[in-house]
Design a protein around this motif. Structure first.
Motif, PDB file in Angstrom:
ATOM      1  N   TRP A  70       1.114  -1.407   0.066  1.00  0.00           N
ATOM      2  CA  TRP A  70       0.451   0.301   0.051  1.00  0.00           C
ATOM      3  C   TRP A  70       0.772   1.089  -0.069  1.00  0.00           C
ATOM      4  N   ARG A  71       1.870   1.482   0.505  1.00  0.00           N
ATOM      5  CA  ARG A  71       3.356   2.654   0.700  1.00  0.00           C
ATOM      6  C   ARG A  71       3.257   2.795  -0.930  1.00  0.00           C
ATOM      7  N   GLU A  72       4.031   1.484  -1.833  1.00  0.00           N
ATOM      8  CA  GLU A  72       4.016   1.767  -2.673  1.00  0.00           C
ATOM      9  C   GLU A  72       3.385   2.237  -3.710  1.00  0.00           C
ATOM     10  N   GLN A  73       1.554   1.943  -3.331  1.00  0.00           N
ATOM     11  CA  GLN A  73       1.063   2.060  -4.676  1.00  0.00           C
ATOM     12  C   GLN A  73      -0.034   3.779  -3.699  1.00  0.00           C
ATOM     13  N   LYS A  74       0.956   4.225  -3.109  1.00  0.00           N
ATOM     14  CA  LYS A  74       0.118   4.958  -2.350  1.00  0.00           C
ATOM     15  C   LYS A  74      -1.330   5.577  -2.003  1.00  0.00           C
ATOM     16  N   ILE A  75      -1.899   4.177  -1.134  1.00  0.00           N
ATOM     17  CA  ILE A  75      -3.302   4.077  -0.726  1.00  0.00           C
ATOM     18  C   ILE A  75      -3.102   4.937   0.794  1.00  0.00           C
ATOM     19  N   GLY A  76      -1.976   4.600   1.489  1.00  0.00           N
ATOM     20  CA  GLY A  76      -2.256   5.122   2.827  1.00  0.00           C
ATOM     21  C   GLY A  76      -0.716   4.070   4.075  1.00  0.00           C
ATOM     22  N   GLU A  77      -0.625   4.542   4.749  1.00  0.00           N
ATOM     23  CA  GLU A  77      -0.470   4.137   6.144  1.00  0.00           C
ATOM     24  C   GLU A  77      -0.869   3.555   6.765  1.00  0.00           C
ATOM     25  N   LEU A  78      -0.043   1.519   6.809  1.00  0.00           N
ATOM     26  CA  LEU A  78      -0.833   1.100   7.451  1.00  0.00           C
ATOM     27  C   LEU A  78      -0.117   1.292   8.567  1.00  0.00           C
ATOM     28  N   VAL A  79      -0.590   1.701   9.924  1.00  0.00           N
ATOM     29  CA  VAL A  79      -0.038   1.305  10.989  1.00  0.00           C
ATOM     30  C   VAL A  79      -0.531   0.574  12.228  1.00  0.00           C
ATOM     31  N   ILE A  80       0.769  -0.769  11.724  1.00  0.00           N
ATOM     32  CA  ILE A  80       0.428  -1.604  12.697  1.00  0.00           C
ATOM     33  C   ILE A  80       1.050  -1.801  14.160  1.00  0.00           C
ATOM     34  N   GLY A  81       0.358  -1.483  14.931  1.00  0.00           N
ATOM     35  CA  GLY A  81       0.355  -1.322  16.803  1.00  0.00           C
ATOM     36  C   GLY A  81       0.502  -2.238  17.945  1.00  0.00           C
ATOM     37  N   LEU A  82       0.302  -1.911  18.992  1.00  0.00           N
ATOM     38  CA  LEU A  82       0.578  -3.563  20.055  1.00  0.00           C
ATOM     39  C   LEU A  82      -0.861  -3.560  20.097  1.00  0.00           C
TER      40      LEU A  82
END
Length: 206
Positions: A70-82
Motif C-alpha cells: 500500500w505504500r508503493e501504491q500510495k493508498i495509505g500508511e498501515l500502522v501496525i500497532g500494539l
C-alpha cells in the motif's frame, strides 16, 4: 501449502481496508478471519502459546507485506500497532523517506517462525516481547504509570521480580481475562500492554 495460505490471507486482508481506516484490534481481526466467510484461521488459533504465536506471526507477516504494498501504491500508511491496526492517509512528505524498522524486519523474516518445539517458541515469544516493547514503549515510565501497570498485572512490588515470574503472572492473567476464556477484549489488551511495559522496564532497569 503456506504459499496458498499467504496468498489467500494477503488478498483477504486487502478487503479489510474500511476496517483499517476505522481502526481494528489484532484480536478482532483474528476473530473475523476465523469466522465465515473467511475461515482462514482454525478455531483453535488462540488456544495455546504455540498456536497464538504462530497465528500472530503469520498475520503480522502478511500485514507488513500489505503495508509495503500500500505504500508503493500510495493508498495509505498501515500502522501496525500494539493494540490497534489503522490505515492513515499517506503524507506526501514521507513517501520517499526510508527508515529502519526492526519490527517489520522481524516479521518479514520467515526464519523467525522456523521452530517446532516449546522451548523454541518460548524463546521466540521472549524475543517478540523485547522487540515490541523496545519499538513501541518507553521504559522511563512515571511513578503513577508504573503503579497503574502493576495494579493491572496484580503485582504488589517489583522488588526482585524476574522476567520469568512476570511471564508466569501474564499467562495467569491472560488465562483469566482472554476473550476465548470468557474474559473481555479490553481486559486482555490491558494485560497485554501492561506486561509489555513492565517487560521493557524490568529489562532496562534490572
Amino acid at each position: 501449502m503456506f504459499n496458498e495460505l499467504q496468498t489467500l490471507l494477503n488478498d483477504t486482508l486487502a478487503t479489510f481496508r474500511p476496517a483499517f481506516e476505522l481502526g481494528i484490534s489484532e484480536y478482532e481481526l483474528i476473530c473475523a478471519l476465523k469466522s465465515p466467510p473467511y475461515s482462514i484461521f482454525d478455531e483453535d488459533a488462540l488456544c495455546d502459546s504455540l498456536m497464538m504465536f504462530q497465528t500472530h506471526f503469520v498475520l503480522f507477516h502478511c500485514l507488513y507485506q500489505l503495508r509495503n504494498r500500500w505504500r508503493e501504491q500510495k493508498i495509505g500508511e498501515l500502522v501496525i500497532g500494539l493494540t490497534t491496526i489503522t490505515l492513515n492517509p499517506t503524507l506526501e512528505s514521507s513517501i520517499n523517506i526510508e527508515t529502519e524498522d526492526s519490527l517489520a524486519n522481524y516479521y518479514l523474516d520467515w526464519s523467525n517462525l522456523g521452530c517446532s518445539n516449546k522451548n523454541d517458541i518460548e524463546a521466540l515469544l521472549d524475543s517478540f516481547w523485547q522487540k515490541m516493547a523496545g519499538a513501541e514503549l518507553n521504559a522511563n515510565m512515571s511513578l503513577s504509570e508504573l503503579k497503574r501497570v502493576c495494579i493491572v498485572m496484580e503485582i504488589e512490588s517489583l522488588a526482585d521480580i524476574t522476567l520469568l515470574e512476570l511471564k508466569q503472572q501474564y499467562r495467569k492473567l491472560q488465562h483469566k481475562n482472554h476473550p476465548d476464556k470468557g474474559g473481555s477484549i479490553i481486559a486482555s489488551q490491558s494485560v497485554l500492554q501492561a506486561y509489555s511495559q513492565l517487560h521493557k522496564y524490568i529489562s532496562v532497569n534490572s
